[in-house]
Design a protein around this motif. Structure first.
Motif, PDB file in Angstrom:
ATOM      1  N   PHE A  98       0.873  -1.167   0.000  1.00 26.14           N
ATOM      2  CA  PHE A  98       0.000   0.000   0.000  1.00 26.14           C
ATOM      3  C   PHE A  98       0.913   1.219   0.000  1.00 26.14           C
ATOM      4  CE2 PHE A  98      -2.567  -3.328   1.926  1.00 26.14           C
ATOM      5  CZ  PHE A  98      -3.781  -3.178   1.265  1.00 26.14           C
ATOM      6  N   TYR A 118      -4.686   1.878  -8.793  1.00 27.97           N
ATOM      7  CA  TYR A 118      -4.581   3.249  -8.292  1.00 27.97           C
ATOM      8  C   TYR A 118      -5.954   3.900  -8.190  1.00 27.97           C
ATOM      9  CZ  TYR A 118      -5.361   5.378 -12.930  1.00 27.97           C
ATOM     10  OH  TYR A 118      -5.910   5.786 -14.111  1.00 27.97           O
ATOM     11  N   ALA A 119      -6.064   4.845  -7.268  1.00 27.42           N
ATOM     12  CA  ALA A 119      -7.313   5.577  -7.073  1.00 27.42           C
ATOM     13  C   ALA A 119      -7.414   6.646  -8.154  1.00 27.42           C
ATOM     14  CB  ALA A 119      -7.344   6.204  -5.682  1.00 27.42           C
ATOM     15  N   SER A 147      -9.141   1.913  -9.659  1.00 29.44           N
ATOM     16  CA  SER A 147     -10.076   1.423  -8.651  1.00 29.44           C
ATOM     17  C   SER A 147     -11.353   2.255  -8.540  1.00 29.44           C
ATOM     18  CB  SER A 147      -9.398   1.367  -7.277  1.00 29.44           C
ATOM     19  OG  SER A 147      -9.060   2.674  -6.842  1.00 29.44           O
ATOM     20  N   ARG A 193      -0.765  -1.061  -4.430  1.00 29.81           N
ATOM     21  CA  ARG A 193      -2.067  -0.403  -4.294  1.00 29.81           C
ATOM     22  C   ARG A 193      -1.755   1.053  -4.010  1.00 29.81           C
ATOM     23  NH1 ARG A 193      -6.430   1.751  -5.002  1.00 29.81           N
ATOM     24  NH2 ARG A 193      -8.345   1.209  -3.881  1.00 29.81           N
ATOM     25  N   HIS A 199      -2.444   4.744  -3.269  1.00 29.95           N
ATOM     26  CA  HIS A 199      -3.450   5.605  -2.641  1.00 29.95           C
ATOM     27  C   HIS A 199      -2.988   7.058  -2.663  1.00 29.95           C
ATOM     28  CE1 HIS A 199      -6.423   2.852  -0.784  1.00 29.95           C
ATOM     29  NE2 HIS A 199      -5.432   1.975  -0.857  1.00 29.95           N
ATOM     30  N   THR A 200      -3.941   7.964  -2.740  1.00 27.82           N
ATOM     31  CA  THR A 200      -3.611   9.378  -2.699  1.00 27.82           C
ATOM     32  C   THR A 200      -3.064   9.777  -1.338  1.00 27.82           C
ATOM     33  OG1 THR A 200      -4.487  11.608  -3.051  1.00 27.82           O
ATOM     34  CG2 THR A 200      -5.940  10.045  -1.983  1.00 27.82           C
ATOM     35  N   PRO A 211      -1.734   6.688   2.974  1.00 29.25           N
ATOM     36  CA  PRO A 211      -2.838   5.729   3.114  1.00 29.25           C
ATOM     37  C   PRO A 211      -3.584   5.797   4.435  1.00 29.25           C
ATOM     38  CG  PRO A 211      -0.906   4.655   2.189  1.00 29.25           C
ATOM     39  CD  PRO A 211      -0.469   6.017   2.641  1.00 29.25           C
ATOM     40  N   GLY A 264      -7.945   6.676   3.685  1.00 26.24           N
ATOM     41  CA  GLY A 264      -7.446   5.815   2.627  1.00 26.24           C
ATOM     42  C   GLY A 264      -8.255   4.552   2.419  1.00 26.24           C
ATOM     43  N   VAL A 269      -7.917   1.750   3.777  1.00 25.88           N
ATOM     44  CA  VAL A 269      -6.972   0.640   3.633  1.00 25.88           C
ATOM     45  C   VAL A 269      -7.233  -0.493   4.615  1.00 25.88           C
ATOM     46  CG1 VAL A 269      -5.118   1.992   2.623  1.00 25.88           C
ATOM     47  CG2 VAL A 269      -5.271   1.800   5.096  1.00 25.88           C
ATOM     48  N   GLN A 287      -9.191  -3.342   3.282  1.00 28.16           N
ATOM     49  CA  GLN A 287      -8.438  -4.145   2.318  1.00 28.16           C
ATOM     50  C   GLN A 287      -7.491  -5.103   3.044  1.00 28.16           C
ATOM     51  OE1 GLN A 287      -7.016  -1.709  -1.241  1.00 28.16           O
ATOM     52  NE2 GLN A 287      -7.790  -0.077   0.090  1.00 28.16           N
TER      53      GLN A 287
END
Length: 252
Positions: free
Chosen positions: A4, A31-32, A53, A77, A79-80, A83, A87, A89, A92
């Motif tokens: 992540f 990726y977001a 995603s 993975r 994330h902006t 995380p 996020g 996360v 997940q």
């Protein structure tokens, strides 16, 4: 291994060195897409599979990560920001734990750090505020009653509000209910550190009108507090009259 990775606040060169190196090695990147700068995908190799995603469910994201990992691939993975802040996360990780899939987290630069850099300001000014409250307005996703904006505003601390740019009329009202004077300094930072970043300095009372005048409806942080003003105390750390473990005070 699944990683992540915090993509940073927006600018492609604000990802960490570790994050960039993992992108170069990745066999799958999820990726977001609604938030992550697509320029970051240029770090990946040609054979890397890339999934957005934004149109996927949690279960679809997890299934893709598990399949790639079981095939021996390295999964990122992306994330902006970092995380750990909004996020999504943890959910997940729970699914990966059930599959006994190993994972690691690579910290990133949060957009609230990017916003402060763009504003050339400091959240924790002596004599003004030594606390930063990171929160959001209640919307389709609720917040606990004790974390409503009016309750948080009552502390008078620096506030950084995510996911609230579309609710500024209510936000302004709740901030004032919590004790923020209407003239309290505020800033709207749209897409911090991106090429099309926009900064609007305003006040708590004028948040909604300022956003409307500048065409800002989403993807913006709202910063509130007197740290945006001009007054503050000098830090003791570098005060010549202050003794600490590395330096004796100068005698007058």
């Amino acid at each position: 291994m699944v990683y992540f990775v915090g993509a940073g606040p927006g600018a492609a060169d604000l990802i960490t060195v570790r994050g960039a190196e993992l992108l170069k090695k990745a066999d799958l990147v999820i990726y977001a897409g609604s938030l992550v700068n697509p320029e970051l995908l240029r770090y990946t190799k040609k054979s890397c599979k890339i999934l957005n995603s934004a149109a996927m469910t949690l279960e679809q994201v997890a299934a893709a990560m598990v399949a790639a990992q079981e095939a021996g691939g390295l999964v990122v993975r992306l994330h902006t920001g970092d995380p750990s802040i909004y996020g999504a996360v943890r959910e997940q990780m729970v699914l990966l734990d059930k599959q006994k899939i190993p994972y690691q987290v690579v910290a990133g630069v949060s957009s609230f750090c990017g916003a402060a850099a763009s504003l050339k300001t400091e959240y924790t000014l002596p004599g003004v505020s030594q606390t930063v409250i990171i929160s959001r307005m209640a919307g389709r996703t609720q917040v606990p009653p004790r974390e409503e904006i009016a309750q948080l505003a009552s502390h008078g601390a620096t506030m950084v509000l995510f996911l609230s740019a579309g609710l500024l009329e209510t936000l302004s009202s709740e901030l004032q209910q919590g004790g923020c004077p209407p003239e309290t300094p505020a800033a709207i930072v749209y897409k911090a550190t991106w090429p099309d970043e926009k900064i609007v300095r305003t006040s708590v009372a004028k948040l909604a009108s300022a956003a409307t005048e500048n065409g800002i409806e989403k993807t913006a942080l709202i910063l509130v507090g007197n740290f945006l003003g001009d007054g503050f105390d000098r830090s003791k750390l570098y005060d010549p009259s202050f003794t600490h473990g590395f330096r004796q005070a100068e005698r007058s």
